[in-house]
Design a protein around this motif. Structure first.
Motif, PDB file in Angstrom:
ATOM      1  N   SER A  52      49.771 -52.062  40.042  1.00  0.00           N
ATOM      2  CA  SER A  52      50.318 -50.701  40.142  1.00  0.00           C
ATOM      3  C   SER A  52      49.323 -49.724  40.761  1.00  0.00           C
ATOM      4  CB  SER A  52      50.763 -50.197  38.762  1.00  0.00           C
ATOM      5  OG  SER A  52      49.674 -49.710  38.012  1.00  0.00           O
ATOM      6  N   GLN A  53      48.085 -50.164  40.924  1.00  0.00           N
ATOM      7  CA  GLN A  53      47.059 -49.313  41.543  1.00  0.00           C
ATOM      8  C   GLN A  53      46.793 -49.720  42.994  1.00  0.00           C
ATOM      9  OE1 GLN A  53      43.602 -48.930  38.929  1.00  0.00           O
ATOM     10  NE2 GLN A  53      44.951 -49.151  37.167  1.00  0.00           N
ATOM     11  N   ASN A  54      47.559 -50.696  43.483  1.00  0.00           N
ATOM     12  CA  ASN A  54      47.421 -51.179  44.849  1.00  0.00           C
ATOM     13  C   ASN A  54      48.598 -50.619  45.662  1.00  0.00           C
ATOM     14  OD1 ASN A  54      48.116 -52.915  47.112  1.00  0.00           O
ATOM     15  ND2 ASN A  54      46.591 -54.364  46.347  1.00  0.00           N
ATOM     16  N   ALA A  55      48.307 -49.708  46.585  1.00  0.00           N
ATOM     17  CA  ALA A  55      49.358 -48.989  47.329  1.00  0.00           C
ATOM     18  C   ALA A  55      50.362 -49.933  47.986  1.00  0.00           C
ATOM     19  CB  ALA A  55      48.722 -48.080  48.376  1.00  0.00           C
ATOM     20  N   GLU A  56      49.870 -51.042  48.550  1.00  0.00           N
ATOM     21  CA  GLU A  56      50.746 -52.009  49.204  1.00  0.00           C
ATOM     22  C   GLU A  56      51.731 -52.633  48.214  1.00  0.00           C
ATOM     23  OE1 GLU A  56      49.216 -55.542  51.552  1.00  0.00           O
ATOM     24  OE2 GLU A  56      48.277 -53.843  52.582  1.00  0.00           O
ATOM     25  N   LYS A  57      51.218 -53.040  47.051  1.00  0.00           N
ATOM     26  CA  LYS A  57      52.066 -53.686  46.036  1.00  0.00           C
ATOM     27  C   LYS A  57      53.007 -52.676  45.377  1.00  0.00           C
ATOM     28  CE  LYS A  57      49.153 -57.641  45.288  1.00  0.00           C
ATOM     29  NZ  LYS A  57      48.223 -58.370  44.480  1.00  0.00           N
ATOM     30  N   VAL A  58      52.552 -51.427  45.230  1.00  0.00           N
ATOM     31  CA  VAL A  58      53.404 -50.366  44.670  1.00  0.00           C
ATOM     32  C   VAL A  58      54.658 -50.229  45.542  1.00  0.00           C
ATOM     33  CG1 VAL A  58      53.582 -47.843  44.409  1.00  0.00           C
ATOM     34  CG2 VAL A  58      51.637 -49.054  43.445  1.00  0.00           C
ATOM     35  N   LYS A  59      54.432 -50.197  46.862  1.00  0.00           N
ATOM     36  CA  LYS A  59      55.535 -50.043  47.807  1.00  0.00           C
ATOM     37  C   LYS A  59      56.419 -51.294  47.824  1.00  0.00           C
ATOM     38  CE  LYS A  59      56.273 -48.529  52.535  1.00  0.00           C
ATOM     39  NZ  LYS A  59      55.653 -48.229  53.811  1.00  0.00           N
ATOM     40  N   LYS A  60      55.803 -52.452  47.916  1.00  0.00           N
ATOM     41  CA  LYS A  60      56.531 -53.712  48.020  1.00  0.00           C
ATOM     42  C   LYS A  60      57.400 -53.990  46.788  1.00  0.00           C
ATOM     43  CE  LYS A  60      55.832 -58.638  48.935  1.00  0.00           C
ATOM     44  NZ  LYS A  60      54.852 -59.686  49.188  1.00  0.00           N
ATOM     45  N   TYR A  61      56.843 -53.732  45.584  1.00  0.00           N
ATOM     46  CA  TYR A  61      57.544 -54.083  44.346  1.00  0.00           C
ATOM     47  C   TYR A  61      58.141 -52.880  43.601  1.00  0.00           C
ATOM     48  CZ  TYR A  61      55.127 -58.500  45.118  1.00  0.00           C
ATOM     49  OH  TYR A  61      54.652 -59.660  45.664  1.00  0.00           O
ATOM     50  N   GLY A  62      57.991 -51.685  44.174  1.00  0.00           N
ATOM     51  CA  GLY A  62      58.542 -50.492  43.533  1.00  0.00           C
ATOM     52  C   GLY A  62      57.897 -50.195  42.185  1.00  0.00           C
ATOM     53  N   LEU A  63      56.576 -50.293  42.124  1.00  0.00           N
ATOM     54  CA  LEU A  63      55.857 -50.071  40.864  1.00  0.00           C
ATOM     55  C   LEU A  63      55.469 -48.607  40.715  1.00  0.00           C
ATOM     56  CD1 LEU A  63      53.397 -53.108  41.050  1.00  0.00           C
ATOM     57  CD2 LEU A  63      55.675 -53.043  40.011  1.00  0.00           C
ATOM     58  N   ARG A  64      55.359 -48.166  39.471  1.00  0.00           N
ATOM     59  CA  ARG A  64      54.840 -46.827  39.204  1.00  0.00           C
ATOM     60  C   ARG A  64      53.393 -46.996  38.774  1.00  0.00           C
ATOM     61  NH1 ARG A  64      57.533 -43.353  34.735  1.00  0.00           N
ATOM     62  NH2 ARG A  64      55.829 -41.947  34.304  1.00  0.00           N
ATOM     63  N   PRO A  65      52.458 -46.303  39.421  1.00  0.00           N
ATOM     64  CA  PRO A  65      51.051 -46.477  39.080  1.00  0.00           C
ATOM     65  C   PRO A  65      50.745 -46.128  37.615  1.00  0.00           C
ATOM     66  CG  PRO A  65      51.272 -45.332  41.170  1.00  0.00           C
ATOM     67  CD  PRO A  65      52.640 -45.390  40.553  1.00  0.00           C
ATOM     68  N   GLY A  66      49.906 -46.959  37.009  1.00  0.00           N
ATOM     69  CA  GLY A  66      49.481 -46.740  35.631  1.00  0.00           C
ATOM     70  C   GLY A  66      48.085 -47.299  35.424  1.00  0.00           C
ATOM     71  N   ILE A  67      47.449 -46.885  34.338  1.00  0.00           N
ATOM     72  CA  ILE A  67      46.106 -47.398  34.031  1.00  0.00           C
ATOM     73  C   ILE A  67      46.080 -48.157  32.712  1.00  0.00           C
ATOM     74  CG2 ILE A  67      44.809 -45.770  35.468  1.00  0.00           C
ATOM     75  CD1 ILE A  67      44.402 -44.003  33.045  1.00  0.00           C
ATOM     76  N   GLY A  68      47.207 -48.143  31.990  1.00  0.00           N
ATOM     77  CA  GLY A  68      47.275 -48.876  30.732  1.00  0.00           C
ATOM     78  C   GLY A  68      48.707 -49.233  30.407  1.00  0.00           C
ATOM     79  N   LEU A  69      48.861 -50.296  29.618  1.00  0.00           N
ATOM     80  CA  LEU A  69      50.183 -50.750  29.210  1.00  0.00           C
ATOM     81  C   LEU A  69      50.053 -51.421  27.844  1.00  0.00           C
ATOM     82  CD1 LEU A  69      53.163 -51.076  30.203  1.00  0.00           C
ATOM     83  CD2 LEU A  69      52.479 -53.299  31.141  1.00  0.00           C
ATOM     84  N   ALA A  70      50.976 -51.095  26.956  1.00  0.00           N
ATOM     85  CA  ALA A  70      51.014 -51.717  25.631  1.00  0.00           C
ATOM     86  C   ALA A  70      52.272 -52.577  25.542  1.00  0.00           C
ATOM     87  CB  ALA A  70      51.030 -50.642  24.542  1.00  0.00           C
ATOM     88  N   ALA A  71      52.192 -53.695  24.816  1.00  0.00           N
ATOM     89  CA  ALA A  71      53.317 -54.635  24.735  1.00  0.00           C
ATOM     90  C   ALA A  71      54.639 -53.979  24.298  1.00  0.00           C
ATOM     91  CB  ALA A  71      52.949 -55.811  23.828  1.00  0.00           C
ATOM     92  N   PRO A  72      54.636 -53.018  23.345  1.00  0.00           N
ATOM     93  CA  PRO A  72      55.915 -52.394  22.997  1.00  0.00           C
ATOM     94  C   PRO A  72      56.629 -51.750  24.196  1.00  0.00           C
ATOM     95  CG  PRO A  72      54.318 -51.935  21.292  1.00  0.00           C
ATOM     96  CD  PRO A  72      53.571 -52.580  22.438  1.00  0.00           C
ATOM     97  N   GLN A  73      55.870 -51.361  25.216  1.00  0.00           N
ATOM     98  CA  GLN A  73      56.473 -50.748  26.400  1.00  0.00           C
ATOM     99  C   GLN A  73      57.287 -51.741  27.225  1.00  0.00           C
ATOM    100  OE1 GLN A  73      52.564 -48.716  27.548  1.00  0.00           O
ATOM    101  NE2 GLN A  73      54.132 -47.399  28.431  1.00  0.00           N
ATOM    102  N   ILE A  74      57.059 -53.042  27.007  1.00  0.00           N
ATOM    103  CA  ILE A  74      57.884 -54.056  27.668  1.00  0.00           C
ATOM    104  C   ILE A  74      58.772 -54.733  26.617  1.00  0.00           C
ATOM    105  CG2 ILE A  74      56.419 -54.390  29.690  1.00  0.00           C
ATOM    106  CD1 ILE A  74      55.349 -56.978  28.269  1.00  0.00           C
ATOM    107  N   ASN A  75      59.000 -54.010  25.518  1.00  0.00           N
ATOM    108  CA  ASN A  75      59.881 -54.447  24.436  1.00  0.00           C
ATOM    109  C   ASN A  75      59.386 -55.715  23.740  1.00  0.00           C
ATOM    110  OD1 ASN A  75      62.020 -53.897  22.768  1.00  0.00           O
ATOM    111  ND2 ASN A  75      63.556 -54.848  24.069  1.00  0.00           N
ATOM    112  N   VAL A  76      58.059 -55.861  23.650  1.00  0.00           N
ATOM    113  CA  VAL A  76      57.438 -56.957  22.909  1.00  0.00           C
ATOM    114  C   VAL A  76      56.665 -56.290  21.768  1.00  0.00           C
ATOM    115  CG1 VAL A  76      55.737 -58.830  22.974  1.00  0.00           C
ATOM    116  CG2 VAL A  76      57.268 -58.458  24.936  1.00  0.00           C
TER     117      VAL A  76
END
Length: 184
Positions: free
Chosen positions: A44-68
């Motif tokens: 999500s911090q790689n401009a090319e991959k953000v565009k290619k995969y439609g990602l929103r940039p972030g610096i952290g992620l917790a498992a509950p955010q992906i419903n785990v």
């Protein structure tokens, strides 16, 4: 590979649940989930991959955010000095913290919250976090500044707490007492 579609949004009941401890040694499935969380944050911090995969940039992620609903977090960021920090932890917890507070002068955001919620989020200026890395080794991290804030934000997710719960409702931009502002 995780995408923005895998991230649940504010209002989803899982974001208010307390996540369960991960049984260690971690299962192959839990290791795979944690590794994919870190991969998402890095991508999500790689401009090319953000565009290619439609990602929103972030610096952290917790498992509950992906419903785990398990105690897992992934963090990847460059700190104030430009140093890169990358962590994927099972069962992280704040073991100790400073009395002094800190806050991001720009406020906080969240991959699960689509709109901007203005206000200062008081956090501890320094924390010691204990947890287990992806190989199952115990880690103890002494953190300060942006890194400390990001860890507290992600660990809050494991306890069903959203960043805006900390904002002073009557005066969102009141500077927390005994706090240092951190530019982002």
């Amino acid at each position: 590979m995780l995408t923005m579609d895998d991230i649940i949004r504010d209002g989803h009941p899982s974001l208010r649940e307390v996540a369960k401890e991960v049984q260690l040694p971690a299962s192959d499935e839990d290791i795979e989930i944690l590794a994919s969380m870190l991969e998402y944050v890095k991508n999500s911090q790689n401009a090319e991959k953000v565009k290619k995969y439609g990602l929103r940039p972030g610096i952290g992620l917790a498992a509950p955010q992906i419903n785990v609903l398990k105690r897992m977090i992934a963090i990847h960021l460059n700190d104030e000095k430009g140093e890169t920090h990358s962590y994927a932890l099972f069962n992280p917890k704040v073991a100790s913290h400073s009395v002094e507070k800190a806050y991001l002068t720009s406020g906080e955001g969240c991959l699960s919250v689509d709109e901007s919620i203005p206000g200062f989020v008081p956090r501890y200026a320094r924390v010691t976090v204990k947890g287990f890395d992806i190989e199952g080794k115990e880690v103890k991290l002494r953190l300060k500044g942006l890194l400390s804030i990001v860890f507290q934000h992600e660990i809050d997710h494991l306890n069903g707490i959203m960043f805006y719960d900390h904002i002073n409702k009557k005066d969102p931009f009141s500077v927390p007492e005994n706090a240092i502002g951190i530019e982002r």
